[in-house]
Design a protein around this motif. Sequence first.
Motif, PDB file in Angstrom:
ATOM      1  N   GLU A   1      32.474 -22.691 -78.926  1.00 33.59           N
ATOM      2  CA  GLU A   1      32.852 -21.440 -78.766  1.00 33.59           C
ATOM      3  C   GLU A   1      31.978 -20.467 -77.991  1.00 33.59           C
ATOM      4  N   ILE A   2      30.564 -20.606 -78.448  1.00 40.02           N
ATOM      5  CA  ILE A   2      29.566 -19.935 -77.865  1.00 40.02           C
ATOM      6  C   ILE A   2      29.593 -20.394 -76.316  1.00 40.02           C
ATOM      7  N   GLY A   3      29.496 -21.655 -75.904  1.00 40.03           N
ATOM      8  CA  GLY A   3      29.362 -21.892 -74.595  1.00 40.03           C
ATOM      9  C   GLY A   3      30.494 -21.243 -73.879  1.00 40.03           C
ATOM     10  N   ASP A   4      31.622 -21.388 -74.320  1.00 38.87           N
ATOM     11  CA  ASP A   4      32.907 -20.557 -73.536  1.00 38.87           C
ATOM     12  C   ASP A   4      32.559 -18.997 -73.545  1.00 38.87           C
TER      13      ASP A   4
ATOM     14  N   LEU B   1      30.568 -14.592 -69.563  1.00 35.62           N
ATOM     15  CA  LEU B   1      29.728 -13.483 -69.315  1.00 35.62           C
ATOM     16  C   LEU B   1      29.420 -13.491 -67.915  1.00 35.62           C
ATOM     17  N   GLU B   2      29.131 -12.122 -67.511  1.00 34.12           N
ATOM     18  CA  GLU B   2      28.496 -12.226 -66.064  1.00 34.12           C
ATOM     19  C   GLU B   2      26.985 -12.799 -66.041  1.00 34.12           C
ATOM     20  N   GLN B   3      26.785 -13.903 -65.320  1.00 33.80           N
ATOM     21  CA  GLN B   3      25.514 -14.446 -65.044  1.00 33.80           C
ATOM     22  C   GLN B   3      24.902 -14.634 -63.962  1.00 33.80           C
TER      23      GLN B   3
ATOM     24  N   TYR C   1      22.506 -13.289 -75.807  1.00 29.48           N
ATOM     25  CA  TYR C   1      22.711 -12.741 -74.734  1.00 29.48           C
ATOM     26  C   TYR C   1      21.781 -12.904 -73.650  1.00 29.48           C
ATOM     27  N   GLU C   2      20.472 -13.164 -74.020  1.00 28.87           N
ATOM     28  CA  GLU C   2      19.257 -13.151 -73.270  1.00 28.87           C
ATOM     29  C   GLU C   2      19.411 -14.727 -72.648  1.00 28.87           C
ATOM     30  N   LEU C   3      19.845 -15.519 -73.290  1.00 29.76           N
ATOM     31  CA  LEU C   3      20.271 -17.111 -72.933  1.00 29.76           C
ATOM     32  C   LEU C   3      21.218 -17.083 -71.777  1.00 29.76           C
TER      33      LEU C   3
END
Length: 215
Positions: free
Chosen positions: A137-140, A145-147, A25-27
């Motif tokens: 999958e994590i990259g996608d 997510l809102e960044q 999440y923090e990344l």
Amino acid sequence: MNWSENAWKSIENIYNDITAMPFIYELSDGTLNKKKFQFYITQDSLYLEHFGRTLALIGSKVHDIDDALAYMRFAENAIVVENALHESYFKEFEIFEKGIPEPVCHHYLHFLKSTAAFEPVEVAMAATLPCFWIYKEIGDYILNLEQTAENPYKSWIDTYAGEDFAVVVKSAIEICDKAAENTTSEIRDRMYKAFVTASFLEYQFWQAAYDLKTW
């Protein structure tokens, strides 16, 4: 369902735990503590060097020449392309040395290398697949997510959410499915177990970075 579909279903809880990790999440929103990212990058750089060697060893054992060449290319990508990304981070985040593999990295590397050396090649393929598939999958997931516009970790996110990496992952999954289809039920079961173990180690790798876990 084919082997890969069943394998992914077996780690759904692990994957969901990964997406819920504070590190992820923090990344994604750029708030991850710099020291934690420095720890992660140094450990991942050490990991990728040995991961590449493991993939090359698998390539040397694969009977199908096209699949053998694919694993050699995977090895090259791990060692050259991804290390180049890490080198850029070393400069940007003022990292001056890699250090040594800390406990989780050391354990993960030992698991992969011993599996590649002593288990049937199909099991070794399954053990290395989570590093491809979960990162994709994590990259996608992070990309959706809102960044923040100024996320300092944007290049890391873009690497694993990119189309080039997606092609590599698709190839690795297809090769594992073919290997599973052409082997025995006993080896398929061992492939599942290796896939689950490696997936849990992926979770532990990120958690160790967040906790700055050392010897």
